[in-house]
Design an enzyme around this catalytic site. Structure first.
Site, PDB file in Angstrom:
ATOM      1  N   CYS B  96       0.840  -1.206   0.000  1.00  0.00           N
ATOM      2  CA  CYS B  96       0.000   0.000   0.000  1.00  0.00           C
ATOM      3  C   CYS B  96       0.869   1.248   0.000  1.00  0.00           C
ATOM      4  CB  CYS B  96      -0.970  -0.043   1.189  1.00  0.00           C
ATOM      5  SG  CYS B  96      -2.353   1.106   1.035  1.00  0.00           S
ATOM      6  N   HIS B 249      -3.583  -5.642   1.083  1.00  0.00           N
ATOM      7  CA  HIS B 249      -2.918  -5.868   2.368  1.00  0.00           C
ATOM      8  C   HIS B 249      -2.909  -7.354   2.731  1.00  0.00           C
ATOM      9  CE1 HIS B 249      -2.391  -1.724   3.904  1.00  0.00           C
ATOM     10  NE2 HIS B 249      -3.445  -1.456   3.155  1.00  0.00           N
ATOM     11  N   GLU B 251      -1.176  -8.752   4.969  1.00  0.00           N
ATOM     12  CA  GLU B 251      -1.023  -8.924   6.430  1.00  0.00           C
ATOM     13  C   GLU B 251      -2.358  -8.855   7.154  1.00  0.00           C
ATOM     14  OE1 GLU B 251      -0.674  -6.165   4.872  1.00  0.00           O
ATOM     15  OE2 GLU B 251      -1.156  -4.438   6.147  1.00  0.00           O
TER      16      GLU B 251
END
Lengths: 1015, 294
Positions: B96, B249, B251
């Site tokens: 990002c 994302h 994660e």
């Protein structure tokens, strides 16, 4: 140009965007659609940086290159980037002294790019230039300016293309603050007439000599009444001197409604100890006494309340309002609101990490075209139109949450015409804090004598002066513009990380608190209670610009600041840490045990007051209250008529579709997309549920990535019902906050609550009675369910006094609004029941009794019907029902569970279908035959907002076991239909009449209505 | 083999460092979160790790363009170290805002820059103003930025889950990934490059991650392609594949219960008497990076 110091020049760097800039295209569409500039043909936006100082051309070139991009963002220096192709140029910059985050970031880059920082007289500013194409009459230009800029914080300059060409572009403006310095504290003579004292309280002290302050002769309200001023007068007589202006301002801040919650702490009716002690806090104490666990870890004593999360962690929670600032500048008000409540988490104990934001917006009806003004001339200082108000507030919370990296999954919006002048902006933050770190219990803190007072965060300016006293007054033309400020989420993020991840871990401080309302004048004395006194040197406080008077430094509410107590042996280490982390930190004095709050400025004593007097010297007074129940509260002629006359064919379906499309009921997807709810990776039950993406009343996060333990959060309110029946309205709000968590499978014993009372006309005995009855309901429901309050906040003056377009005096008050926020600890998030039905063929159950009462419902609001009976909450039935439902969820018998909310059963079933993208068959006679309703016509069963009800679906295999759980208790549980694969919602009423038979696409189209389109 | 060491940057407004470090630990790596200021002070610390991560967030509040300000800071003082880091068979991931930083640094798409013909590509809206004030200035003649992440189309911040397709690639980051379901959350994520550059990157196999709809490319259609990215590009790598940047994302998607649709999937599995999975799609990416060092 500012003050014309020699050698300083203004330079201007313009940075463009690619031609097909979607943001400009959207802006064009918005300006046309808003009707403010129908002949506008094109918009180009350009970023502008203005530098004031003495710079080398080479340095400016380096900077321009860095700000631009070789392929997408051309840049120019001291020369317009675009020369032709537009008719008007409109630039929006900040007014002097307003927080300018872009300017600040560019200034931070200069050492990297130039090898030097800006010097004292030099400055850097951000602004936005819009090039407008189209023949625009002056009125349209003004309308565009109103759309793009808020005159309270921003300046607009407009040039026609001709002027622009002649001048070589826009002017180079570096807005500087020009103060007429009066850095002295004045003595104030209180030995004056009562009339003069009253004026002092209402309009404030006389302005410092030469100070402009919007041309007002006085500084703005102290909001001290005569009684308080007489107490102060007597106190200074006793100590034999006159007060300083700073002492008086301090007392005003500390005795303000905002800081001391006078109305909640004064005798009212049977609540001799005040509503807070008698009802809210007493409920918690009784609950704590009745249970033998340590669920409540810290209640009502700190910036947030806290409950136990697991063996290692506590969860904190706090909900605030930021109503008055948001009415003036919705973006800045909402932004500083959410950042402010973040600091209530950071300021809990020795510092909790914010893990979740919640929001609640009570907004004016979007199509409300009333024009209202703060001054009587019928044209200046207009209230912002509802759409701009809402958009500014949304953007404030978006920027605040997203830039801080705190997920914002939970919230609501609520539309009502009486929020026209004062919208309510609720913001809350949940935090997580280890129970112990380095042998310290982190929820405990204590500043000790000799500890240094260290202020961390932004510099002090004129921002927010009189914020605390301002929100204790009705909003009128005397409202100080300096109450408006813009937050700096990144600055606060740096502060938070340095504090919690480094300084706390190294045990460098013994106590901390947030600098909120009242600035240092409130935070330092409050912390000084821990040690027993303080001594402060205001000369040490870092200022944004010189020339501020001592009282201004002391009460300024400049944002993103916290106050720490630092043992002298850690002072160097903590100052160095903050320096490395780009956070300003300054020692301004020390804590003592003298019992006095002592402040000096430039070597002169400007305050020396006993702490007890400063904090608790205010006079308690009996508040009057008077029963206020409307006469039409029980009547409902429409329902009477329907006993004999069934609804005309199609009427119910039409009403359902209209109600689904109403603002407040229709989809909130826009906010779920804009508010990052996935950051921190903790989100489990999201703001949108099911393949159909329908709003969820509750959300769930899992704050520890290595554990499945979770936190469920929800909210409830019922302002429409308060005037009809304050007790049932408050009980309904409690239930609306708790039930979505119960639906998930939360047990009542694991739920904690927060209260936010936003009231109006606080001197009206009838409004005070409503307040008292609401608090009584909070007490009784909380104790019956065993759900303690852990924190709360009130905002009493949500009134407006202004003028309509003809200069006639207009007063508006919000409907008294009680927001209950809830949080639940969930043992294993994998076992929760989500609100969306899962499979065709599943059976639908309605749990709880439907009352023949439509008071306070969306249905009645939609039909523009006043009055009506407010349905009551059955405390013992609901308690048992909720407990058994939690068992059913725990046993895996529940496929979905939803709390019926606004719009009642009809909206619940419709949104369940939309969420699942499945149809449903529902038979209202099943509710009647199971005895799950009063004797009521179909429209009451469909649209009543009776509390205590859940809509549950079970697979056919689990249905019998599910029913069995409730059977032996004789509880209201009805099997009302099934989920179907038909893609249609069918509802049958009395005798099998088809009331609703509609396709999902029709429901979806109604539910997807944009709030901006509302008439 | 010992677990690789991962360095995760923090500071200046980065805000996804904790969960990103956790994802790497879950995948078996050792992690260290380091503040930008501390790294700039002793850049050689970079080489204590095998993997460098620039996590998501709002470095410098996105002012002056997302990722731009942090890139300016890193470029002055860390540029040569970063180049050496890449050349020494180490991995870099930008997520990002980290992706935006990597493009501003020129590490992505990572070809050595020819001097770009700036005036030729100047937006025709901006007519020449007598002289070209934007030609390279002395001291910053080379600007290696060749792609950009622009304002979303439709505009505005967007937080939602998307489907992605990983290209067959030699990138160590994606060798265990095919279809992925991950969240995006950004306001400026529209991948853009001049047409020739775009074609070149596509041919070179550097456009490794694309937004998808029902297992096929999204063809620019919202909401499947959430930002209007050219060729549905969600992530790119450098020619070696070792440096990768992506808007989604991973994660935030290492566990099953992080998915937005997990309640529906869980209900189906339970009815079939099956166990719930533990992992989310994002975990494969972190595991693949760890496996690169085995």
């Amino acid at each position: 140009m500012v003050n014309g110091k020699t050698g300083l020049e203004n330079h201007r760097i313009e940075v463009g965007f690619p031609q097909d800039d979607p943001v400009a295209a959207q802006l064009l569409a918005r300006l046309r659609r808003g009707g403010c500039a129908p002949s506008l043909e094109g918009v180009v936006r350009i970023d502008v940086i203005t530098l004031r100082g003495c710079f080398r051309q080479h340095d400016l070139t380096v900077l321009a290159k860095a700000l631009g991009h070789p392929l997408t963002r051309p840049a120019s220096i001291d020369r317009p980037l675009v020369l032709t192709g537009f008719h008007w140029a409109l630039e929006v910059g900040f007014l002097p002294g307003v927080t300018d985050n872009v300017g600040r970031t560019v200034a931070k880059l200069l050492p990297v790019l130039w090898g030097r920082s800006l010097e004292d007289a030099e400055s850097c500013h951000g602004s936005r230039l819009y090039l407008l194409r189209g023949t625009l009459p002056d009125a349209d230009l003004q309308a565009i300016a109103a759309e793009l800029a808020n005159p309270l914080v921003e300046r607009v300059s407009i040039k026609s293309w001709t002027h622009y060409s002649r001048d070589g572009g826009m002017d180079r403006v570096a807005p500087g603050v020009a103060l007429n310095p009066h850095p002295e504290a004045d003595e104030v003579n209180l030995e004056v007439s009562e009339a003069e004292l009253l004026l002092l309280g209402k309009a404030g002290l006389p302005q410092n000599p030469g100070e402009k302050g919007r041309g007002l002769p006085r500084r703005g309200p102290l909001a001290l009444d005569l009684e308080s001023l007489l107490v102060i007068q007597r106190h200074f007589r006793k100590i034999g001197r006159h007060p300083t202006d700073l002492e008086l301002e301090s007392l005003a801040q500390n005795w303000s409604e905002h800081c001391r919650h006078l109305i909640f702490n004064s005798p009212l009716g049977e609540a001799r100890a005040g509503l807070f002690h008698h009802y809210i806090r007493r409920a918690t104490l009784e609950i704590q006494r009745a249970r033998d666990d340590s669920f409540c870890a810290s209640v009502f004593v700190d910036n947030s309340g806290a409950i136990v999360f697991d063996e290692d962690y506590l969860v904190t929670d706090k909900v605030e309002t930021h109503n008055s600032p948001s009415a003036l500048d919705p973006f800045g008000g909402a932004l500083t609101g959410i950042l402010g409540v973040n600091r209530d988490a950071v300021g809990f104990g020795l510092g909790a990490r914010p893990i979740l934001n919640r929001y609640g917006f009570c907004l004016p009806w979007p199509g409300d075209r009333r024009e209202l003004y703060r001054v009587p001339d019928g044209e200046s200082e207009p209230l912002l139109p509802p759409r701009l108000l809402a958009e500014g507030i949304f953007r404030g919370v978006e920027v605040g949450g997203n830039c801080s990296g705190i997920p914002t999954p939970q919230g609501f919006w609520w539309f009502h015409e009486d929020y026209r002048a004062k919208p309510l902006v609720f913001v809350g933050t949940v935090g997580l804090i280890p129970r112990e770190e380095k042998g310290r219990r982190l929820h405990q803190k204590r500043a000790r004598p000799g500890n240094r007072i260290v202020v961390v965060g932004g510099r002090v300016g004129l921002d927010g002066i009189h914020g605390a006293t301002f929100s204790s007054e009705a909003l009128d033309s005397g409202s100080p513009a300096t109450a408006v400020q813009i937050g700096d989420p990144i600055g606060q993020k740096l502060l938070t990380d340095a504090l919690i991840r480094e300084a706390r871990h190294r045990a460098l401080y013994t106590s901390l608190t947030d600098n909120g309302a009242g600035g240092l004048s409130c935070s330092v004395p409050e912390m000084a209670q821990e040690s027993g006194g303080c001594i402060v040197d205001l000369t040490k406080v870092p200022l944004k610009y010189p020339g501020m008077a001592p009282w201004q430094i002391w009460v300024s509410e400049s944002q993103e600041r916290m106050t720490l107590a630092v043992p002298p042996e850690h002072l160097d280490e903590i100052l160095e840490l903050f320096r490395r982390r780009d956070v300003e930190a300054t020692e301004i004095g020390q804590f003592t045990d003298t019992g006095q709050c002592v402040v000096s400025h430039g070597g002169k004593l400007v305050m020396d007051l006993a702490l007890d007097f400063l904090l608790d010297g205010w006079p308690a007074r009996e508040l009057p209250c008077e029963v206020a129940l409307p006469p039409d509260r029980a009547s409902d002629p429409e329902l009477e008529a329907e006993k004999t006359l069934p609804p005309p064919p199609g009427e119910i379906q039409r009403l359902l579709l209209e109600i689904l499309a109403r603002p407040g009921i229709a989809s909130r997807q826009e906010l779920a997309l804009r508010f990052d709810h996935e950051v921190q990776g903790s989100s489990v039950l999201k703001p949108l549920v099911g393949p159909g993406r329908v709003d969820s009343a509750a959300t769930v996060v899992r704050p520890r990535p290595d554990s499945y333990r979770g936190i469920g959060v929800s909210q409830g309110l019922w302002p429409e019902a308060t005037l009809l029946d304050p007790y049932s309205a408050a009980a309904g709000a409690m239930d609306a906050a708790v039930r979505p968590l119960v639906a998930l499978g939360a047990r009542l014993g694991r739920i904690a609550l927060l209260d936010n009372f936003c009231w109006s006309k606080p001197k009206d005995p009838q409004r005070l009675w409503l307040l008292k009855e609401s608090a009584r309901a909070c007490y009784e429901v909380a104790v019956a369910w065993g759900t303690p309050f852990i924190s709360g906040k009130d905002s009493m003056h949500n009134d407006f006094s202004g003028y309509d377009g003809q200069g006639r005096t207009t007063r508006l008050s919000i409907p008294p609004t009680l927001l209950i926020s809830s949080l639940a600890i969930l043992d294993d998030v994998r076992r929760i029941a989500s609100p969306d039905p899962k499979a065709a063929g599943d059976l639908i159950f309605l749990l709880g009794t439907t009352r023949r009462a439509l008071g306070g419902s969306v249905y009645r609001a939609h039909r523009k019907l006043a009055g009506g009976a407010v349905p009551e909450l059955d405390l013992s039935t609901s308690k048992r029902l909720y407990g058994l439902h939690a068992q059913a969820v725990d046993r895996g018998l529940v496929a979905s569970a939803q709390a019926l909310g606004r719009g009642g059963l009809a909206v619940a079933v419709a949104t369940a279908c939309l969420a699942a993208q499945l149809g449903a068959e529902v038979d209202l006679d099943q509710i009647r035959s199971h005895g799950c309703c009063d004797e009521a016509p179909d429209r009451a069963i469909l649209f009543s907002e009776s509390p205590g009800r859940l809509l549950v679906t079970c697979s056919p295999e689990n249905a019998a076991a599910f029913e069995e759980i409730f059977q032996s208790w004789d509880l209201p549980v009805a099997r009302i239909g099934l989920i179907s694969g038909s893609g249609r919602l069918r509802i049958r009423g009395a005798g099998g009449t088809v009331l609703v038979d509609t396709a999902l696409v029709e429901l979806a189209s109604a539910y997807g209505t944009d709030w901006r389109d509302t008439k | 083999m010992t677990a690789p060491a991962v360095m995760v940057l923090t500071g200046t407004g980065i805000n996804c460092d904790l969960e990103t470090a956790f994802a790497f630990r879950r995948a078996g790596a050792r992690t260290k979160i380091i503040h930008v200021a501390d790294l700039m002070e002793s850049p050689q610390r970079l080489f204590q790790s095998q993997i460098l991560v620039l996590p998501g967030g709002f470095s410098y509040g996105d002012h002056t363009g997302s990722g731009n300000a942090l890139a300016i800071r890193l470029r002055h003082g860390l540029a040569t170290f970063l180049r050496r880091f890449v050349e020494s068979d180490r991995l870099i991931l930008g997520i990002c805002n980290g992706f935006q930083v990597l493009t501003h640094l020129g590490l992505l798409p990572g070809e050595p820059a020819g001097a770009p013909d700036f005036t030729a590509k100047l937006n025709p809206e901006f007519r020449a103003t007598g002289q070209d004030s934007t030609s390279p200035a002395p001291g910053c003649a080379t600007d290696s930025r060749r792609v950009a992440l622009l304002s979303n189309r439709p505009p505005g911040y967007v937080c939602r889950w998307v489907d992605l397709l990983a290209e067959k690639t030699t990138s160590p980051w994606l060798r265990d990934s095919g279809a992925l379901h991950l969240p995006v959350a950004h306001g400026e994520g529209r991948f853009w490059a001049p047409p020739a550059e775009l074609a070149r990157l596509a041919n070179a196999g550097q456009l490794v991650l694309r937004y998808a709809r029902d297992g096929k490319p999204a063809h620019g259609e919202a909401p499947w392609n959430p930002n209007g990215a050219a060729l549905d590009v969600a992530g790119v790598c450098d020619p070696t594949g070792r440096v990768m940047g992506m808007m989604p994302h991973p994660e935030r998607a290492i566990d099953f219960v992080q998915r937005e649709d997990w309640p529906s999937i869980a209900d189906k599995l339970r009815r079939q008497g099956r166990e719930l999975p533990e992992a989310g799609d994002g975990l494969a990416l972190f595991r693949a990076a760890v496996r690169y060092y085995h």
